[in-house]
Design an enzyme around this catalytic site. Structure first.
Site, mmCIF file in Angstrom:
data_model
loop_
_atom_site.group_PDB
_atom_site.id
_atom_site.type_symbol
_atom_site.label_atom_id
_atom_site.label_comp_id
_atom_site.label_asym_id
_atom_site.label_seq_id
_atom_site.Cartn_x
_atom_site.Cartn_y
_atom_site.Cartn_z
ATOM 1 N N GLY A 142 -83.462 -34.326 -37.271
ATOM 2 C CA GLY A 142 -83.651 -35.749 -37.510
ATOM 3 C C GLY A 142 -82.963 -36.116 -38.808
ATOM 4 O O GLY A 142 -82.740 -35.253 -39.666
ATOM 5 N N GLN A 174 -81.321 -41.057 -46.312
ATOM 6 C CA GLN A 174 -80.832 -39.725 -46.699
ATOM 7 C C GLN A 174 -79.330 -39.697 -46.916
ATOM 8 O O GLN A 174 -78.812 -38.805 -47.588
ATOM 9 C CB GLN A 174 -81.228 -38.683 -45.647
ATOM 10 C CG GLN A 174 -82.743 -38.480 -45.580
ATOM 11 C CD GLN A 174 -83.109 -37.378 -44.611
ATOM 12 O OE1 GLN A 174 -83.222 -37.630 -43.420
ATOM 13 N NE2 GLN A 174 -83.258 -36.161 -45.102
ATOM 14 N N CYS A 176 -86.902 -30.380 -44.949
ATOM 15 C CA CYS A 176 -86.240 -31.685 -45.085
ATOM 16 C C CYS A 176 -84.852 -31.476 -45.662
ATOM 17 O O CYS A 176 -84.686 -30.725 -46.620
ATOM 18 C CB CYS A 176 -87.053 -32.579 -46.013
ATOM 19 S SG CYS A 176 -86.303 -34.198 -46.286
ATOM 20 N N HIS A 229 -92.107 -37.591 -39.829
ATOM 21 C CA HIS A 229 -91.273 -37.219 -40.982
ATOM 22 C C HIS A 229 -90.184 -38.268 -41.228
ATOM 23 O O HIS A 229 -89.995 -38.733 -42.362
ATOM 24 C CB HIS A 229 -90.658 -35.839 -40.719
ATOM 25 C CG HIS A 229 -89.788 -35.332 -41.818
ATOM 26 N ND1 HIS A 229 -90.120 -34.235 -42.584
ATOM 27 C CD2 HIS A 229 -88.584 -35.760 -42.280
ATOM 28 C CE1 HIS A 229 -89.158 -34.032 -43.487
ATOM 29 N NE2 HIS A 229 -88.208 -34.944 -43.307
ATOM 30 N N HIS A 249 -89.535 -41.420 -44.223
ATOM 31 C CA HIS A 249 -88.325 -41.640 -45.032
ATOM 32 C C HIS A 249 -88.037 -43.132 -45.192
ATOM 33 O O HIS A 249 -87.532 -43.564 -46.229
ATOM 34 C CB HIS A 249 -87.102 -40.991 -44.356
ATOM 35 C CG HIS A 249 -86.888 -39.557 -44.730
ATOM 36 N ND1 HIS A 249 -86.673 -39.139 -46.025
ATOM 37 C CD2 HIS A 249 -86.815 -38.437 -43.973
ATOM 38 C CE1 HIS A 249 -86.491 -37.821 -46.046
ATOM 39 N NE2 HIS A 249 -86.579 -37.369 -44.806
HETATM 40 ZN ZN ZN Z 1 -86.460 -35.369 -44.371
#
Ligand code: ZN
Length: 188
Positions: free
Chosen positions: A46, A51, A99, A141, A145
């Site tokens: 993912g 990010q 992560c 998760h 974010h």
């Molecule tokens: Zn992550």
């Protein structure tokens, strides 16, 4: 811009609430395409837009659901409803999560076993996915974010202490740090 650098914890965009997508245009299409390429190269199951430094409510995923069927897609402006979370301590073997923004590390965390994800795909078609187990964990998760929360922020105290130690030993926890999948590949 295909594969994009992945920011490491400390970059402000990772710790801020991402904004709703308002335009389903070519720019969004390019962003999602880059996110798939970056997730695949990392590799990861993912990836959320913050990010790669984009503060928009978008994530992509690639994993098998609880029946073992491969599932891959993007979700835009998601809403996530989750079931109850066990109050038992997280299991180091079964519940260890990682992560790409805390690269190479894993720590155990309890998550809800069930989650219902709704939102839109790139064609602005409504999406509704009922997920269980690890697939539900991925949604939780990635959704976190978009609200500026990393899984390390949710760890039980003893694991949070270890995570904070690792983050400081690595010299992370400050802005602008990133790694590029395919060039700086890391374990996990
Ligand atoms: Zn992550």
């Amino acid at each position: 811009m295909p594969i994009r650098p992945i920011f490491i914890t400390g970059e402000p965009v990772l710790h801020s609430r991402a904004a709703e997508v308002t335009e389903f245009n070519d720019e969004l299409r390019q962003l999602v395409s880059d996110m798939y390429e970056t997730m695949d190269a990392a590799p990861g199951v993912g990836l959320a837009a913050p990010q790669i430094g984009v503060g928009l409510r978008v994530f992509v995923y690639d994993y098998a659901d609880e029946d073992g069927n491969p599932r891959r897609g993007e979700i835009i402006n998601p809403v996530l409803e989750i079931g109850s979370v066990s109050t038992e301590p997280a299991d180091e073997d079964l519940d260890s999560e990682g992560c790409l923004s805390v690269p190479g590390e894993r720590f155990p965390l309890q998550r809800a076993q069930k989650a219902v994800l709704t939102g839109y795909d790139l064609d602005q078609k409504p999406v509704l996915i009922e997920a269980e187990g690890w697939f539900a964990r991925i949604f939780q998760h990635e959704f976190d974010h978009l609200n500026g929360t990393l899984y390390v922020d949710r760890l039980a105290e003893k694991w949070k202490e270890v995570a904070n130690l690792v983050i400081s030993e690595e010299g992370w926890g400050k802005p602008t740090l990133s790694w590029l999948p395919g060039r700086d590949n890391l374990e996990g």
